[in-house]
Write an enzyme that holds these catalytic residues in place. Structure first.
Site, PDB file in Angstrom:
ATOM      1  N   CYS A   1       0.861  -1.181   0.000  1.00 29.38           N
ATOM      2  CA  CYS A   1       0.000   0.000   0.000  1.00 29.38           C
ATOM      3  C   CYS A   1       0.901   1.237   0.000  1.00 29.38           C
ATOM      4  O   CYS A   1       2.126   1.144   0.095  1.00 29.38           O
ATOM      5  CB  CYS A   1      -0.900   0.008   1.230  1.00 29.38           C
ATOM      6  SG  CYS A   1       0.017   0.107   2.795  1.00 29.38           S
TER       7      CYS A   1
ATOM      8  N   HIS B   1       5.850  -5.187   8.675  1.00 26.25           N
ATOM      9  CA  HIS B   1       5.878  -6.571   9.127  1.00 26.25           C
ATOM     10  C   HIS B   1       6.043  -7.529   7.951  1.00 26.25           C
ATOM     11  O   HIS B   1       5.094  -8.168   7.489  1.00 26.25           O
ATOM     12  CB  HIS B   1       4.597  -6.887   9.911  1.00 26.25           C
ATOM     13  CG  HIS B   1       4.618  -6.339  11.295  1.00 26.25           C
ATOM     14  ND1 HIS B   1       3.478  -6.085  12.028  1.00 26.25           N
ATOM     15  CD2 HIS B   1       5.647  -5.975  12.093  1.00 26.25           C
ATOM     16  CE1 HIS B   1       3.809  -5.600  13.213  1.00 26.25           C
ATOM     17  NE2 HIS B   1       5.124  -5.527  13.271  1.00 26.25           N
TER      18      HIS B   1
ATOM     19  N   CYS C   1       2.778   5.725   8.868  1.00 21.06           N
ATOM     20  CA  CYS C   1       1.815   5.884   7.777  1.00 21.06           C
ATOM     21  C   CYS C   1       0.919   7.089   8.062  1.00 21.06           C
ATOM     22  O   CYS C   1       0.413   7.232   9.179  1.00 21.06           O
ATOM     23  CB  CYS C   1       0.961   4.623   7.647  1.00 21.06           C
ATOM     24  SG  CYS C   1      -0.388   4.794   6.460  1.00 21.06           S
TER      25      CYS C   1
ATOM     26  N   HIS D   1      -0.342  -4.873  19.484  1.00 20.05           N
ATOM     27  CA  HIS D   1       0.095  -4.509  18.141  1.00 20.05           C
ATOM     28  C   HIS D   1       0.802  -3.156  18.196  1.00 20.05           C
ATOM     29  O   HIS D   1       0.351  -2.243  18.907  1.00 20.05           O
ATOM     30  CB  HIS D   1      -1.099  -4.437  17.188  1.00 20.05           C
ATOM     31  CG  HIS D   1      -0.710  -4.313  15.746  1.00 20.05           C
ATOM     32  ND1 HIS D   1      -0.373  -3.102  15.177  1.00 20.05           N
ATOM     33  CD2 HIS D   1      -0.579  -5.249  14.768  1.00 20.05           C
ATOM     34  CE1 HIS D   1      -0.063  -3.304  13.904  1.00 20.05           C
ATOM     35  NE2 HIS D   1      -0.177  -4.579  13.631  1.00 20.05           N
TER      36      HIS D   1
ATOM     37  N   GLU E   1       0.849  -0.632  16.297  1.00 22.90           N
ATOM     38  CA  GLU E   1       0.002   0.524  15.985  1.00 22.90           C
ATOM     39  C   GLU E   1      -0.865   0.908  17.174  1.00 22.90           C
ATOM     40  O   GLU E   1      -1.047   2.094  17.474  1.00 22.90           O
ATOM     41  CB  GLU E   1      -0.878   0.228  14.770  1.00 22.90           C
ATOM     42  CG  GLU E   1      -1.727   1.426  14.368  1.00 22.90           C
ATOM     43  CD  GLU E   1      -2.668   1.138  13.210  1.00 22.90           C
ATOM     44  OE1 GLU E   1      -3.753   1.744  13.172  1.00 22.90           O
ATOM     45  OE2 GLU E   1      -2.321   0.304  12.350  1.00 22.90           O
TER      46      GLU E   1
ATOM     47  N   CYS F   1      -7.934   1.676   6.931  1.00 22.87           N
ATOM     48  CA  CYS F   1      -7.373   2.345   5.766  1.00 22.87           C
ATOM     49  C   CYS F   1      -7.931   1.777   4.468  1.00 22.87           C
ATOM     50  O   CYS F   1      -8.399   0.630   4.410  1.00 22.87           O
ATOM     51  CB  CYS F   1      -5.846   2.290   5.795  1.00 22.87           C
ATOM     52  SG  CYS F   1      -5.126   0.765   5.166  1.00 22.87           S
TER      53      CYS F   1
ATOM     54  N   SER G   1      -0.969  -7.823  10.899  1.00 25.05           N
ATOM     55  CA  SER G   1      -2.401  -7.817  11.206  1.00 25.05           C
ATOM     56  C   SER G   1      -3.251  -7.861   9.949  1.00 25.05           C
ATOM     57  O   SER G   1      -4.196  -8.645   9.849  1.00 25.05           O
ATOM     58  CB  SER G   1      -2.749  -6.568  12.032  1.00 25.05           C
ATOM     59  OG  SER G   1      -4.142  -6.470  12.234  1.00 25.05           O
TER      60      SER G   1
ATOM     61  N   SER H   1       2.059  -5.358   3.374  1.00 26.46           N
ATOM     62  CA  SER H   1       3.509  -5.241   3.544  1.00 26.46           C
ATOM     63  C   SER H   1       4.272  -6.324   2.797  1.00 26.46           C
ATOM     64  O   SER H   1       5.479  -6.487   2.999  1.00 26.46           O
ATOM     65  CB  SER H   1       3.867  -5.288   5.039  1.00 26.46           C
ATOM     66  OG  SER H   1       3.281  -6.406   5.675  1.00 26.46           O
TER      67      SER H   1
END
Length: 342
Positions: free
Chosen positions: A38, A67, A123, A151, A153, A222, A251, A295
């Site tokens: 992405c 990841h 991001c 996680h 994030e 997202c 994830s 990723s």
């Protein structure tokens, strides 16, 4: 523009034949599009590569930049050194890069205290969630974060505010059991890489229980996560098996595998590389769906397709459910390098 599964785009990639083609069973591969990198991942990797070009090796990266083991090893071979904490950095005159997942506020504060030069590869869509959390806190709202404990994030988002300011909601059961701590208005935000369907269910419960709960102006999950899940939903019912190329600690890749199962595919597996394929799992299949987490580089998808060509007479059809043309700006310090690379 969105296309349903009946609008397959032929994309037979050919390839070298091994042995007698007539002895190999036929296999149709339905290749999900979009898949793989992405804009946020692409930007993060660019930041590491351009920093290495501009400042030379080594460049330190806090946590895996994204990841994916293949990506991390590729960058390590170019001179990136990965650490989990700033204290592991032995010298203070080298650039430090924060991963795409985002970091708690305490991390850049510590970097500044140590006079480290850092580049933030968070991001922009994760940064958006950080800003939402800070705005809700400023407006004295009680904040619920839908996400997975541990996680990076989630750690980064919760770390934008003082301890206790954000409550994590992981499941529908958590949403049903949650009791407000105060009489303040509630607000919800979410991790960007969640299952769209799971998050919708949690939000539905929260809104039923707390009708005045504040929500994001635009969905926190997202665009890339949503698009990849929709593509898998389109392909999975037509597939005897689905492979998601991605890392087990990714994830969004794990969610893609779950989406494939829920969408009617009896066999959905997450693989990092072709050598992980258990061929017994794919004995007798006629149609295989393939996607890749945000990723996972395309070269790994190609590697797995090539592996199946060794065992099957393969045709490939690309199933396109969305078009992506999003790109994010590089940090100011690297924009000159980025322009030169174009």
């Amino acid at each position: 523009m969105t296309y349903s599964s009946k609008h397959f785009i032929s994309d037979d990639q050919g390839g070298l034949m091994h042995g007698n083609a007539a002895t190999k069973p036929s296999l149709k591969i339905l290749l999900c599009a979009p898949r793989g990198f992405c804009a946020g991942v692409d930007r993060a990797i660019q930041i590491v590569e351009l920093a290495l070009r501009k400042y030379g090796a080594p460049v330190y990266v806090r946590h895996e930049i994204v990841h994916n083991k293949f990506v991390v090893e590729s960058l390590r071979n170019k001179g990136a050194i990965f650490v989990e904490e700033l204290d592991e950095i032995p010298v203070k005159d080298r650039p430090v890069i924060f991963s795409a997942h985002g970091v708690p506020k305490s991390v850049p504060e510590a970097a500044e205290q140590q006079n480290l030069f850092y580049l933030d590869a968070t991001c922009p869509l994760v940064s958006k969630v950080h800003k939402e959390a800070m705005i809700h806190n400023k407006r004295e709202r009680e904040i619920l974060l839908i996400g997975h404990a541990g996680h990076p994030e989630v750690i980064g988002t919760m770390g934008q505010l003082p301890a206790g300011a954000v409550t994590l909601i992981e499941t529908a059961e958590d949403a049903r059991a949650y009791e407000p701590k105060t009489d303040k208005q509630l607000a919800w935000i979410s991790q960007t890489t969640l299952s769209v369907d799971d998050t919708t269910e949690i939000v539905r419960i929260l809104k039923e229980r707390f009708p005045d709960i504040a929500e994001p102006h635009k969905d926190d999950i997202c665009y890339a996560t949503t698009n990849r899940q929709e593509a898998v939903k389109d392909v999975a019912p037509h597939s005897d098996a689905v492979i998601v190329v991605g890392a087990p600690n990714s994830s969004n890749s794990q969610r893609l595998r779950e989406v494939a199962e829920r969408s009617g595919c009896k066999k959905a597996v997450l693989l990092q590389r072709a050598h992980e394929i258990d061929w017994a799992d794919f004995d007798g299949i006629q149609t295989l769906g393939i996607s890749a987490g945000a990723s996972a580089p395309e070269v790994l998808v190609e590697e797995i397709v090539d592996a199946f060509r060794q065992h099957f007479e393969v045709t490939v059809e690309t199933v396109t459910t969305a078009r992506e043309d999003i790109a994010f700006n590089l940090p100011r310090e690297l924009r000159d390098m980025g322009a030169a690379a174009e």
